[in-house]
Design an enzyme around this catalytic site. Structure first.
Site, PDB file in Angstrom:
ATOM      1  N   GLN A  79      12.817  -1.157 -10.955  1.00 61.93           N
ATOM      2  CA  GLN A  79      12.162  -1.630 -12.172  1.00 61.93           C
ATOM      3  C   GLN A  79      12.684  -0.927 -13.417  1.00 61.93           C
ATOM      4  OE1 GLN A  79       7.880  -1.372 -11.640  1.00 61.93           O
ATOM      5  NE2 GLN A  79       7.942  -2.496  -9.715  1.00 61.93           N
ATOM      6  N   HIS A 147       7.186   1.289 -11.778  1.00 63.06           N
ATOM      7  CA  HIS A 147       6.052   1.610 -12.643  1.00 63.06           C
ATOM      8  C   HIS A 147       6.387   2.601 -13.757  1.00 63.06           C
ATOM      9  CE1 HIS A 147       2.731   0.258  -9.568  1.00 63.06           C
ATOM     10  NE2 HIS A 147       3.731  -0.613  -9.658  1.00 63.06           N
ATOM     11  N   GLU A 239      -5.341  -6.385 -15.156  1.00 66.86           N
ATOM     12  CA  GLU A 239      -6.359  -6.062 -16.152  1.00 66.86           C
ATOM     13  C   GLU A 239      -5.888  -6.298 -17.579  1.00 66.86           C
ATOM     14  OE1 GLU A 239      -8.050  -2.252 -13.529  1.00 66.86           O
ATOM     15  OE2 GLU A 239      -7.565  -2.004 -15.665  1.00 66.86           O
ATOM     16  N   TYR A 249      -9.721   4.901 -17.547  1.00 71.26           N
ATOM     17  CA  TYR A 249      -9.777   3.518 -17.055  1.00 71.26           C
ATOM     18  C   TYR A 249      -9.808   3.424 -15.524  1.00 71.26           C
ATOM     19  CZ  TYR A 249      -9.629   2.215 -21.840  1.00 71.26           C
ATOM     20  OH  TYR A 249      -9.994   2.067 -23.163  1.00 71.26           O
ATOM     21  N   TYR A 260      -2.142  -2.524  -1.153  1.00 74.65           N
ATOM     22  CA  TYR A 260      -1.262  -3.456  -0.451  1.00 74.65           C
ATOM     23  C   TYR A 260      -1.467  -3.394   1.063  1.00 74.65           C
ATOM     24  CZ  TYR A 260       1.213  -4.313  -4.810  1.00 74.65           C
ATOM     25  OH  TYR A 260       1.528  -4.672  -6.098  1.00 74.65           O
TER      26      TYR A 260
END
Length: 364
Positions: A79, A147, A239, A249, A260
């Site tokens: 990513q 991430h 979200e 949060y 997962y």
């Protein structure tokens, strides 16, 4: 919704997209890219576009692409790669641009996100980045290439906000000695503002604005100056959050999705001490890119959130009413949407995902 499957000969053909609530959009392809990731408008109305493999382009209003010189090496893979780009609020006079990227400092053993600023003079060719300064680095560097998050936005107060993902490590999102799973707030030179909320939890924590996040791939301010982000949930539970200074949060303690592996995670309503999302999605939409619309081209959309969808292959419109939010409409043409921005004239601009991805201009 209209499903449009492009062919090589039709790659630049305009087309119509029908929304689930009856809206119609005219989509005009402007340019194509290999793995585009982010874009930002400059005062002339032209665009700066990043691609994940590590290129930065200037794109004119007519679609002319010019590669900007002077970019550094990035850690491309998974990513990671070249990430977000935003211009300084005073760009017209100071020429500062801010760019996020993935980096490795130990030859590929570990990775993390970083942010640099550089001068970009668009008054002469060749366009080139100069006076490059790294102003933030994600700590700690860890294994894996997921991430990073590293979305950027300037607030009305002139501060720079950075989303710092949990790097698929989960628990650090609750750890104050690790800058993962946080929203970061800095001065424009990378120094830490003295009015950030955590001044007594260690030096690293002084940079945090909020904690308890997973993978935040969208960040935007609304017309009232409120900050919104969205983040991917684990297995569903994506979200949309209203970001409030000093709030937690909840990730990975709570989520409206599950692991997962199938192992359940307690929902937000079981732990009221954590800030709950204003909207969430089960099944997942895989959100990427965010703008809170304020233009005139779509007057009925003013104040709404526009979110790109990866797995959902859609542009998703969310109505925001005060502190409440709910999905209002979805536009799909069978393409993953990586990035969303509002143009100077109120049109909506999208970047599709992956190879041969198009930059699309959406009009009523």
């Amino acid at each position: 919704a209209t499903i449009w499957a492009p062919t090589a000969s039709a790659a630049q053909a305009a087309f119509t997209i029908n929304g689930t609530a009856g809206s119609r959009l005219q989509a005009e392809p402007v340019a194509t890219f290999d793995e585009p990731w982010a874009m930002s408008f400059v005062p002339t109305g032209d665009l700066l576009v990043t691609t994940k493999p590590g290129k930065l382009f200037h794109v004119s209003k007519t679609g002319e692409k010019t590669e900007v010189q002077g970019l550094w090496d990035v850690a491309y893979g998974g990513q990671g790669g070249l990430g977000d780009i935003v211009i300084h609020p005073g760009f017209a006079t100071n020429q500062w641009v801010y760019i996020s990227y993935a980096e490795t400092l130990d030859r590929g053993a570990t990775f993390g996100a970083a942010v640099a600023r550089a001068k970009l003079d668009l008054s002469r060719r060749p366009f080139k980045l100069t006076q490059i300064e790294k102003i933030w680095t994600q700590e700690p560097k860890v294994t894996g290439r997921g991430h990073y998050s590293h979305r950027l936005a300037f607030g009305p107060d002139g501060k720079l906000f950075i989303t710092s993902g949990d790097r698929q490590k989960q628990r650090p999102a609750q750890d104050f000695d690790k800058g993962l799973g946080k929203v970061i707030r800095l001065n424009d030179d990378g120094s830490v503002p003295a009015d950030n909320p955590w001044q007594d939890q260690g030096e690293l924590a002084k940079s945090y604005w909020t904690v308890g996040h997973r993978n935040l791939l969208g960040i935007a301010f609304d017309a009232s100056g409120r900050l919104w982000t969205h983040e991917m949930g684990p297995r569903h539970g994506d979200e949309l959050n209203l970001i409030v200074k000093g709030s937690n949060y909840g990730w990975p303690v709570v989520s409206n999705g599950d692991n997962y592996s199938g192992r359940a995670i307690p929902d937000h309503d079981t732990r009221p001490e954590f800030a709950a999302p204003k909207a969430f999605w089960v099944p997942a939409i895989s959100p990427a890119g965010l703008v809170i619309y304020a233009g005139k081209a779509f007057p009925d959309w003013q104040g709404d959130a526009l979110i790109g969808g990866l797995s959902s292959r859609a542009l998703i419109r969310v109505e925001i009413d005060g502190d409440s939010a709910k999905e209002a409409e979805r536009f799909s043409w069978n393409r993953r949407v990586r990035e969303v921005e509002e143009g100077p004239d109120g049109t909506v601009w999208l970047l599709e995902d992956k190879s041969r991805a198009r930059l699309l201009k959406l009009s009523p």
